[in-house]
Design an enzyme around this catalytic site. Structure first.
Site, PDB file in Angstrom:
ATOM      1  CE  LYS A 155      -2.035  -0.820   3.798  1.00  0.00           C
ATOM      2  NZ  LYS A 155      -1.663  -2.072   4.171  1.00  0.00           N
ATOM      3  NE  ARG A 184       7.887  -6.033   5.546  1.00  0.00           N
ATOM      4  CZ  ARG A 184       6.958  -5.388   5.825  1.00  0.00           C
ATOM      5  NH1 ARG A 184       6.588  -4.589   4.849  1.00  0.00           N
ATOM      6  NH2 ARG A 184       6.279  -5.480   6.861  1.00  0.00           N
ATOM      7  NE  ARG A 209      10.362  -5.484   9.286  1.00  0.00           N
ATOM      8  CZ  ARG A 209       9.471  -4.563   8.992  1.00  0.00           C
ATOM      9  NH1 ARG A 209       8.333  -5.121   9.158  1.00  0.00           N
ATOM     10  NH2 ARG A 209       9.674  -3.541   8.381  1.00  0.00           N
ATOM     11  NE  ARG A 249       1.519  -7.261  10.850  1.00  0.00           N
ATOM     12  CZ  ARG A 249       2.619  -7.180  10.111  1.00  0.00           C
ATOM     13  NH1 ARG A 249       3.677  -7.676  10.055  1.00  0.00           N
ATOM     14  NH2 ARG A 249       2.397  -6.016   9.213  1.00  0.00           N
ATOM     15  NE  ARG A 288      -4.246   1.797  10.018  1.00  0.00           N
ATOM     16  CZ  ARG A 288      -3.050   1.182   9.877  1.00  0.00           C
ATOM     17  NH1 ARG A 288      -2.974   0.122  10.416  1.00  0.00           N
ATOM     18  NH2 ARG A 288      -2.051   1.470   9.085  1.00  0.00           N
TER      19      ARG A 288
END
Length: 197
Positions: free
Chosen positions: A15, A130, A136, A147, A91
């Site tokens: 996005k 990623r 991460r 998520r 949101r």
């Protein structure tokens, strides 16, 4: 032409990347709630201090604070004259109502809501890649799938509202950044041209 757009999509859909590129292509402002949080905190304003206190304590910024920040930014921009692409806001259903009220002040409703569509398994693959590249360690498959579940639960009602209003434009989010960007701009322009006939 003035475009008043909103982009939505699951985590890892691209996005932010698409919003930044497409807003540049269309000559409109890119309004990212995450960027606005960071800018407002850096400003040292009372609102910035409020936002920092929530984030630093690991809490979500409440709707009324986020609404005020976005409203201030849109008023400074004048949504009648300068188009915009909202990224990361609204949101919640409460924020949808707040955005409606802000834009009603200017008689400047949204023109379209872009939904980047990507299969859940592709999102998991992207975010795991990623996480590996960026080190991460918290982004495990279980966390990523959670998520995605949260996104579906919290965002489906918003998409339903915009679908009912005839504003939702689904975009296939698979492919290279440039392929998705071209698809998005072409489909949006066609959608808006058909609305204006």
């Amino acid at each position: 032409m003035t475009y008043r757009l909103l982009i939505m999509g699951p985590p890892g859909a691209g996005k932010g990347t698409q919003a930044k590129n497409v807003s540049a292509d269309l000559g409109i402002a890119w309004i990212s709630s995450g960027e606005l949080f960071r800018q407002t905190i850096r400003s040292g304003s009372e609102l910035g201090e409020q936002i920092a206190s929530y984030i630093n304590n690991g809490n979500l910024v409440p709707d009324e604070v986020t609404d005020r920040m976005v409203a201030d930014h849109l008023r400074a921009l004048d949504p009648r004259v300068n188009g915009f692409l909202l990224d990361g806001y609204p949101r919640t259903l409460s924020q949808v109502g707040a955005l409606d009220r802000i834009l009603a002040e200017y008689d400047a409703p949204l023109d379209a809501v872009i939904e980047l569509e990507i299969p859940d398994d592709e999102i998991v693959s992207r975010l795991l890649l990623r996480a590996e590249k960026e080190g991460r360690e918290d982004d495990t498959e279980d966390v990523i799938r959670h998520r995605i579940e949260v996104y579906h639960e919290s965002t489906e009602p918003l998409l339903a509202v915009y679908r009912e209003r005839g504003l939702l434009v689904g975009i296939d989010g698979m492919g290279t950044i440039d392929e998705v960007r071209e698809r998005l701009v072409t489909k949006c322009e066609a959608f808006l041209a058909s609305k204006n006939q």
